[in-house]
Each structure stands twice: as structure tokens, then as C-alpha cells.
Design a protein around this motif. Structure first.
Motif, PDB file in Angstrom:
ATOM      1  N   GLY A  23      44.256 141.011  91.003  1.00 25.07           N
ATOM      2  CA  GLY A  23      43.484 141.717  92.224  1.00 25.07           C
ATOM      3  C   GLY A  23      44.252 142.731  92.745  1.00 25.07           C
ATOM      4  O   GLY A  23      43.694 143.796  93.227  1.00 25.07           O
ATOM      5  N   LEU A  24      45.641 142.908  92.674  1.00 26.45           N
ATOM      6  CA  LEU A  24      46.223 144.014  93.083  1.00 26.45           C
ATOM      7  C   LEU A  24      45.868 145.482  92.083  1.00 26.45           C
ATOM      8  O   LEU A  24      45.627 146.367  92.714  1.00 26.45           O
ATOM      9  CB  LEU A  24      47.756 143.967  93.058  1.00 26.45           C
ATOM     10  CG  LEU A  24      48.574 143.218  94.331  1.00 26.45           C
ATOM     11  CD1 LEU A  24      49.746 142.835  93.928  1.00 26.45           C
ATOM     12  CD2 LEU A  24      48.245 143.791  95.491  1.00 26.45           C
ATOM     13  N   ILE A  38      45.394 139.929 100.111  1.00 23.92           N
ATOM     14  CA  ILE A  38      46.833 139.475 100.669  1.00 23.92           C
ATOM     15  C   ILE A  38      46.453 138.388 101.346  1.00 23.92           C
ATOM     16  O   ILE A  38      47.219 137.142 101.163  1.00 23.92           O
ATOM     17  CB  ILE A  38      47.579 140.360 101.341  1.00 23.92           C
ATOM     18  CG1 ILE A  38      48.036 141.753 100.572  1.00 23.92           C
ATOM     19  CG2 ILE A  38      48.734 139.778 101.896  1.00 23.92           C
ATOM     20  CD1 ILE A  38      48.700 141.470  99.215  1.00 23.92           C
ATOM     21  N   SER A  39      45.617 138.428 102.314  1.00 20.36           N
ATOM     22  CA  SER A  39      45.258 137.153 103.253  1.00 20.36           C
ATOM     23  C   SER A  39      44.649 135.956 102.264  1.00 20.36           C
ATOM     24  O   SER A  39      45.002 134.809 102.532  1.00 20.36           O
ATOM     25  CB  SER A  39      44.233 137.271 104.069  1.00 20.36           C
ATOM     26  OG  SER A  39      42.852 137.844 103.725  1.00 20.36           O
ATOM     27  N   GLU A  40      43.851 136.157 101.126  1.00 17.09           N
ATOM     28  CA  GLU A  40      43.257 135.046 100.414  1.00 17.09           C
ATOM     29  C   GLU A  40      44.550 134.655  99.517  1.00 17.09           C
ATOM     30  O   GLU A  40      44.363 133.337  99.381  1.00 17.09           O
ATOM     31  CB  GLU A  40      42.182 135.918  99.544  1.00 17.09           C
ATOM     32  CG  GLU A  40      41.037 136.037 100.167  1.00 17.09           C
ATOM     33  CD  GLU A  40      40.154 136.828  99.277  1.00 17.09           C
ATOM     34  OE1 GLU A  40      40.307 137.191  98.103  1.00 17.09           O
ATOM     35  OE2 GLU A  40      39.030 137.338  99.773  1.00 17.09           O
ATOM     36  N   ILE A  41      45.419 135.408  98.891  1.00 16.35           N
ATOM     37  CA  ILE A  41      46.422 134.944  98.356  1.00 16.35           C
ATOM     38  C   ILE A  41      47.265 134.154  99.125  1.00 16.35           C
ATOM     39  O   ILE A  41      47.813 132.978  98.618  1.00 16.35           O
ATOM     40  CB  ILE A  41      47.261 136.120  97.601  1.00 16.35           C
ATOM     41  CG1 ILE A  41      46.245 136.762  96.591  1.00 16.35           C
ATOM     42  CG2 ILE A  41      48.509 135.615  96.798  1.00 16.35           C
ATOM     43  CD1 ILE A  41      45.723 135.924  95.455  1.00 16.35           C
ATOM     44  N   SER A  42      47.699 134.450 100.178  1.00 14.87           N
ATOM     45  CA  SER A  42      48.752 133.797 101.201  1.00 14.87           C
ATOM     46  C   SER A  42      47.915 132.411 101.452  1.00 14.87           C
ATOM     47  O   SER A  42      48.653 131.325 101.402  1.00 14.87           O
ATOM     48  CB  SER A  42      48.729 134.483 102.603  1.00 14.87           C
ATOM     49  OG  SER A  42      49.175 135.904 102.068  1.00 14.87           O
ATOM     50  N   PHE A  43      46.685 132.425 101.594  1.00 11.33           N
ATOM     51  CA  PHE A  43      46.038 131.031 101.780  1.00 11.33           C
ATOM     52  C   PHE A  43      46.075 130.097 100.566  1.00 11.33           C
ATOM     53  O   PHE A  43      46.298 128.964 100.756  1.00 11.33           O
ATOM     54  CB  PHE A  43      44.390 131.422 102.283  1.00 11.33           C
ATOM     55  CG  PHE A  43      43.705 129.925 102.576  1.00 11.33           C
ATOM     56  CD1 PHE A  43      43.991 129.160 103.783  1.00 11.33           C
ATOM     57  CD2 PHE A  43      43.115 129.383 101.583  1.00 11.33           C
ATOM     58  CE1 PHE A  43      43.351 128.091 103.966  1.00 11.33           C
ATOM     59  CE2 PHE A  43      42.183 128.232 101.930  1.00 11.33           C
ATOM     60  CZ  PHE A  43      42.562 127.432 102.846  1.00 11.33           C
ATOM     61  N   CYS A  44      45.831 130.474  99.383  1.00 11.18           N
ATOM     62  CA  CYS A  44      46.062 129.790  98.318  1.00 11.18           C
ATOM     63  C   CYS A  44      47.571 129.309  98.288  1.00 11.18           C
ATOM     64  O   CYS A  44      47.855 128.031  98.086  1.00 11.18           O
ATOM     65  CB  CYS A  44      45.914 130.807  96.845  1.00 11.18           C
ATOM     66  SG  CYS A  44      43.995 131.156  96.876  1.00 11.18           S
ATOM     67  N   TYR A  45      48.692 130.265  98.415  1.00 12.25           N
ATOM     68  CA  TYR A  45      49.843 129.786  98.240  1.00 12.25           C
ATOM     69  C   TYR A  45      50.215 128.627  99.406  1.00 12.25           C
ATOM     70  O   TYR A  45      51.107 127.560  99.485  1.00 12.25           O
ATOM     71  CB  TYR A  45      50.824 130.768  98.608  1.00 12.25           C
ATOM     72  CG  TYR A  45      51.016 131.590  97.238  1.00 12.25           C
ATOM     73  CD1 TYR A  45      51.417 131.099  96.144  1.00 12.25           C
ATOM     74  CD2 TYR A  45      50.987 133.105  97.127  1.00 12.25           C
ATOM     75  CE1 TYR A  45      51.426 131.724  94.953  1.00 12.25           C
ATOM     76  CE2 TYR A  45      51.250 133.965  96.198  1.00 12.25           C
ATOM     77  CZ  TYR A  45      51.387 133.185  94.874  1.00 12.25           C
ATOM     78  OH  TYR A  45      51.664 134.001  93.846  1.00 12.25           O
ATOM     79  N   LEU A  46      49.693 128.754 100.544  1.00 11.65           N
ATOM     80  CA  LEU A  46      49.913 127.869 101.787  1.00 11.65           C
ATOM     81  C   LEU A  46      49.234 126.400 101.236  1.00 11.65           C
ATOM     82  O   LEU A  46      49.904 125.570 101.672  1.00 11.65           O
ATOM     83  CB  LEU A  46      49.250 128.508 103.066  1.00 11.65           C
ATOM     84  CG  LEU A  46      49.223 127.708 104.175  1.00 11.65           C
ATOM     85  CD1 LEU A  46      50.676 127.296 104.561  1.00 11.65           C
ATOM     86  CD2 LEU A  46      48.491 128.358 105.315  1.00 11.65           C
ATOM     87  N   ALA A  47      48.095 126.798 100.874  1.00 14.43           N
ATOM     88  CA  ALA A  47      47.121 125.389 100.430  1.00 14.43           C
ATOM     89  C   ALA A  47      48.043 124.669  99.189  1.00 14.43           C
ATOM     90  O   ALA A  47      48.304 123.275  99.453  1.00 14.43           O
ATOM     91  CB  ALA A  47      46.080 125.833  99.917  1.00 14.43           C
TER      92      ALA A  47
END
Length: 68
Positions: A23-24, A38-47
Motif C-alpha cells: 500500500g505504501l 495508515i488508518s486502515e493498517i492501524s485498525f488492522c493491527y488494533l484488531a
């Protein structure tokens, strides 16, 4: 069963990291803002961390082989 769940969680972490790298690269080639990625990836790591916390009692992204 716990070993299988830990391996699945590790696989999700690897898949999310690969998605981040691809993605980057895509965002830099297309000259688009990276805030959505970045927000989508952060959400995935958080999940993944929440799943690990609920299942194993520790909020981690990666399970060491010795803890299997």
C-alpha cells in the motif's frame, strides 16, 4: 487449539505488514495521501491486538515460538 490460534494471529500480522508495504508503494507511485492507508493498517493491527488480548490475555502482535 491455542497453538493454531497463535499461528493464525501471526499470519494475520504478516499479511497486514505485507499490505502496508504494498500500500505504501502504491500510494507513493500514485502520489496520493497516505492517511487513509495508515488508518486502515492501524485498525488492522488494533484488531489483531484485541483478538490476542481477548483470547490469550496479552495484547501483542506476535507470538514467539517458545510461547506456543
Amino acid at each position: 487449539m491455542k497453538i493454531l490460534l497463535k499461528k493464525c494471529a501471526n499470519t494475520l500480522t504478516i499479511a497486514t505488514s505485507i499490505f502496508l508495504a504494498i500500500g505504501l508503494g502504491y500510494m507513493f507511485v500514485k502520489n496520493q495521501p497516505i492517511s487513509d492507508l495508515i488508518s486502515e493498517i492501524s485498525f488492522c493491527y488494533l484488531a489483531i491486538a484485541v483478538f490476542n488480548y481477548i483470547t490469550f490475555g496479552t495484547a501483542t502482535l506476535w507470538h514467539q515460538k517458545s510461547s506456543s
